[in-house]
Write a protein that holds these residues in place. Structure first.
Motif, PDB file in Angstrom:
ATOM      1  N   ASN A 245       0.727  -1.041   0.033  1.00 19.55           N
ATOM      2  CA  ASN A 245       0.051  -0.024  -0.102  1.00 19.55           C
ATOM      3  C   ASN A 245       0.961   1.096   0.053  1.00 19.55           C
ATOM      4  N   LEU A 246       0.416   2.299  -0.598  1.00 17.38           N
ATOM      5  CA  LEU A 246       0.977   3.502  -0.790  1.00 17.38           C
ATOM      6  C   LEU A 246       1.132   4.072   0.730  1.00 17.38           C
ATOM      7  N   ARG A 247       0.680   3.789   1.650  1.00 15.50           N
ATOM      8  CA  ARG A 247       0.829   4.436   3.144  1.00 15.50           C
ATOM      9  C   ARG A 247       2.433   4.383   3.694  1.00 15.50           C
ATOM     10  N   ASN A 248       2.845   3.314   3.137  1.00 13.74           N
ATOM     11  CA  ASN A 248       4.372   2.916   3.212  1.00 13.74           C
ATOM     12  C   ASN A 248       5.227   4.071   2.673  1.00 13.74           C
ATOM     13  N   ARG A 249       6.190   4.727   3.480  1.00 16.45           N
ATOM     14  CA  ARG A 249       6.896   6.038   2.824  1.00 16.45           C
ATOM     15  C   ARG A 249       7.498   5.556   1.773  1.00 16.45           C
ATOM     16  N   PHE A 250       8.250   4.489   1.967  1.00 16.66           N
ATOM     17  CA  PHE A 250       9.220   4.077   0.870  1.00 16.66           C
ATOM     18  C   PHE A 250       8.575   3.876  -0.603  1.00 16.66           C
ATOM     19  N   VAL A 251       7.620   2.901  -0.054  1.00 11.62           N
ATOM     20  CA  VAL A 251       6.748   2.637  -1.541  1.00 11.62           C
ATOM     21  C   VAL A 251       6.241   4.020  -2.086  1.00 11.62           C
ATOM     22  N   TYR A 252       5.476   4.789  -1.326  1.00  8.80           N
ATOM     23  CA  TYR A 252       4.919   5.965  -1.944  1.00  8.80           C
ATOM     24  C   TYR A 252       6.034   6.993  -2.727  1.00  8.80           C
ATOM     25  N   GLY A 253       7.150   6.774  -2.117  1.00  8.99           N
ATOM     26  CA  GLY A 253       8.278   7.528  -2.738  1.00  8.99           C
ATOM     27  C   GLY A 253       8.789   6.969  -3.959  1.00  8.99           C
TER      28      GLY A 253
END
Length: 104
Positions: A39-47
């Protein structure tokens, strides 16, 4: 002059290869997000998702304007990869040979 021309075309080919990699990574990441694997709530995944979107959006936007969505399936990355592969395989070598013939 020939080594400089060769190096420039090497860089162009490498950048196009990296763009193909970014298109594939963006497609896989979007599938993983869509199926709730990540999910995009993970900061790394979102970045990572934001970076890949910023890199691939200018390439995909023209294809997405032309090609309608096929029931929620976006085939624009496939067509973009085909066009980039055609550039790498046919146009870059022809342009390289043409420039070399022009200068020598």
């Amino acid at each position: 002059m020939a080594p400089l021309i060769g190096f420039v075309f090497f860089l162009l080919d490498a950048l196009l290869g990296l763009l193909v990699f970014a298109l594939i990574a963006n497609a896989i990441l979007s599938w993983l997000v869509a199926f709730d694997v990540i999910n995009l709530r993970n900061r790394f995944v979102y970045g990572v998702a934001r970076f890949l979107d910023a890199v691939t959006r200018p390439v995909l936007a023209p294809f997405q304007r032309i090609i309608p969505s096929l029931g929620g399936v976006d085939i624009s990355p496939v067509l973009a990869i085909l066009v980039i592969s055609g550039l790498q395989r046919y146009l870059l070598p022809a342009a390289h040979a043409g420039l070399l013939n022009l200068f020598y």
